[in-house]
Motif scaffolding. Structure first.
Motif, PDB file in Angstrom:
ATOM      1  N   UNK A  34      13.428   4.848   6.717  1.00  0.00           N
ATOM      2  CA  UNK A  34      13.426   3.773   5.741  1.00  0.00           C
ATOM      3  C   UNK A  34      12.058   3.143   5.585  1.00  0.00           C
ATOM      4  N   UNK A  35      11.709   2.805   4.342  1.00  0.00           N
ATOM      5  CA  UNK A  35      10.439   2.169   4.023  1.00  0.00           C
ATOM      6  C   UNK A  35      10.697   0.923   3.198  1.00  0.00           C
ATOM      7  N   UNK A  36      10.211  -0.217   3.685  1.00  0.00           N
ATOM      8  CA  UNK A  36      10.186  -1.463   2.925  1.00  0.00           C
ATOM      9  C   UNK A  36       8.871  -1.497   2.159  1.00  0.00           C
ATOM     10  N   UNK A  37       8.941  -1.423   0.827  1.00  0.00           N
ATOM     11  CA  UNK A  37       7.750  -1.322  -0.012  1.00  0.00           C
ATOM     12  C   UNK A  37       7.587  -2.613  -0.812  1.00  0.00           C
ATOM     13  N   UNK A  38       6.587  -3.402  -0.433  1.00  0.00           N
ATOM     14  CA  UNK A  38       6.337  -4.659  -1.124  1.00  0.00           C
ATOM     15  C   UNK A  38       5.537  -4.402  -2.407  1.00  0.00           C
ATOM     16  N   UNK A  39       5.979  -4.963  -3.544  1.00  0.00           N
ATOM     17  CA  UNK A  39       5.212  -4.799  -4.778  1.00  0.00           C
ATOM     18  C   UNK A  39       3.992  -5.704  -4.795  1.00  0.00           C
ATOM     19  N   UNK A  40       3.169  -5.506  -5.816  1.00  0.00           N
ATOM     20  CA  UNK A  40       2.071  -6.431  -6.060  1.00  0.00           C
ATOM     21  C   UNK A  40       2.622  -7.691  -6.731  1.00  0.00           C
ATOM     22  N   UNK A  41       1.744  -8.605  -7.113  1.00  0.00           N
ATOM     23  CA  UNK A  41       2.172  -9.884  -7.674  1.00  0.00           C
ATOM     24  C   UNK A  41       2.894  -9.740  -9.005  1.00  0.00           C
ATOM     25  N   UNK A  42       2.704  -8.620  -9.707  1.00  0.00           N
ATOM     26  CA  UNK A  42       3.386  -8.426 -10.986  1.00  0.00           C
ATOM     27  C   UNK A  42       4.851  -8.060 -10.804  1.00  0.00           C
ATOM     28  N   UNK A  43       5.245  -7.682  -9.610  1.00  0.00           N
ATOM     29  CA  UNK A  43       6.650  -7.526  -9.279  1.00  0.00           C
ATOM     30  C   UNK A  43       7.290  -6.233  -9.733  1.00  0.00           C
TER      31      UNK A  43
END
Length: 256
Positions: A34-43
């Protein structure tokens, strides 16, 4: 090697509300890291979905959450029209209160919830998870590794900013001693939010904490180089980031 993937939008119940998120994994009936992938500020948006599905096709179960869920479902703010001269600054002015609400403590509270959801899904291999992110999401990924220790087996930041800023409480270098994961950190050589002195400061903190890491600077790259729907996008740097991220993940998880 890539594989067909299953994609869906999911809702994650958290202490402060419900976070909408993208989730994708290989369509093979098997479990995958599993990978938790955080987006950039644009979401969350179509390009993030494409990134999520691309990484998932490499053999991973990928969750990318709307980190600003307290202010609404994605898209919390519309993407700016970059052809307009003030669009970029206007977007970040509107985003400022949303970012302020995502305090370091709230962000790590959310991180635990995201990881709990990911670990409980039937498509995810039991054991340590990974975290990665872009821009501010890169900072969140490293802080997640620092805060949640052994839950994170690998973490990556791509064009993350302010990773070794002494005056910022969310700067991950403050908590490097808590990192047990292997890290991959890719900087842009044209990024005012992560100048050479901060890169050196981050590396000193990681060395002092005896963290396993790779820190590289991508040439001819701007802050945001992975994001095809922004002017910062670099095709070469984007594909390099995919090779580097998947290399880290396979190196860390294929032996398990």
């Amino acid at each position: 090697m890539t594989a067909p993937v299953v994609f869906r939008t999911v809702d994650i119940a958290l202490a402060d509300g419900t976070a909408d998120a993208y989730f994708a994994h290989p369509d093979d009936g098997a479990q995958h890291p599993g990978l938790l992938l955080y987006p950039d500020a644009f979401g969350l948006r179509p390009w993030l979905r494409e990134i999520v599905e691309t990484i998932a096709s490499g053999g991973f179960a990928v969750l990318s959450p709307n980190i600003f869920y307290r202010s609404g479902r994605a898209p919390v703010l519309p993407m700016p029209d970059f052809d307009l001269p003030d669009a970029h600054s206007a977007f970040f002015e509107a985003l400022a209160p949303l970012r302020a609400a995502l305090t370091p403590d709230k962000a790590m509270q959310d991180a635990q919830g995201y990881l709990d959801w990911l670990a409980a899904d039937a498509a995810v291999t039991p054991g340590p998870l990974a975290a990665a992110g872009y821009c501010m999401g890169g900072r969140l990924a490293l802080r997640t590794a620092a805060t949640l220790g052994d839950r994170i087996g690998a973490a990556a930041s791509f064009h993350g900013g302010f990773l070794a800023a002494d005056d910022r409480p969310d700067s991950p270098h403050h908590d490097a001693a808590g990192i047990t994961a292997e890290l991959f950190i890719a900087h842009a050589d044209q990024d005012s939010s992560m100048p050479a002195d901060q890169i050196a400061g981050l590396e000193r903190a990681l060395d002092a904490a005896d963290v396993r890491y790779t820190s590289v600077v991508y040439p001819a790259a701007a802050h945001g180089f992975t994001m095809r729907d922004t002017p910062a996008y670099s095709e070469e740097a984007y594909h390099r980031h995919l090779r580097d991220l998947l290399g880290l993940l396979h190196r860390r998880f294929d032996a398990e």
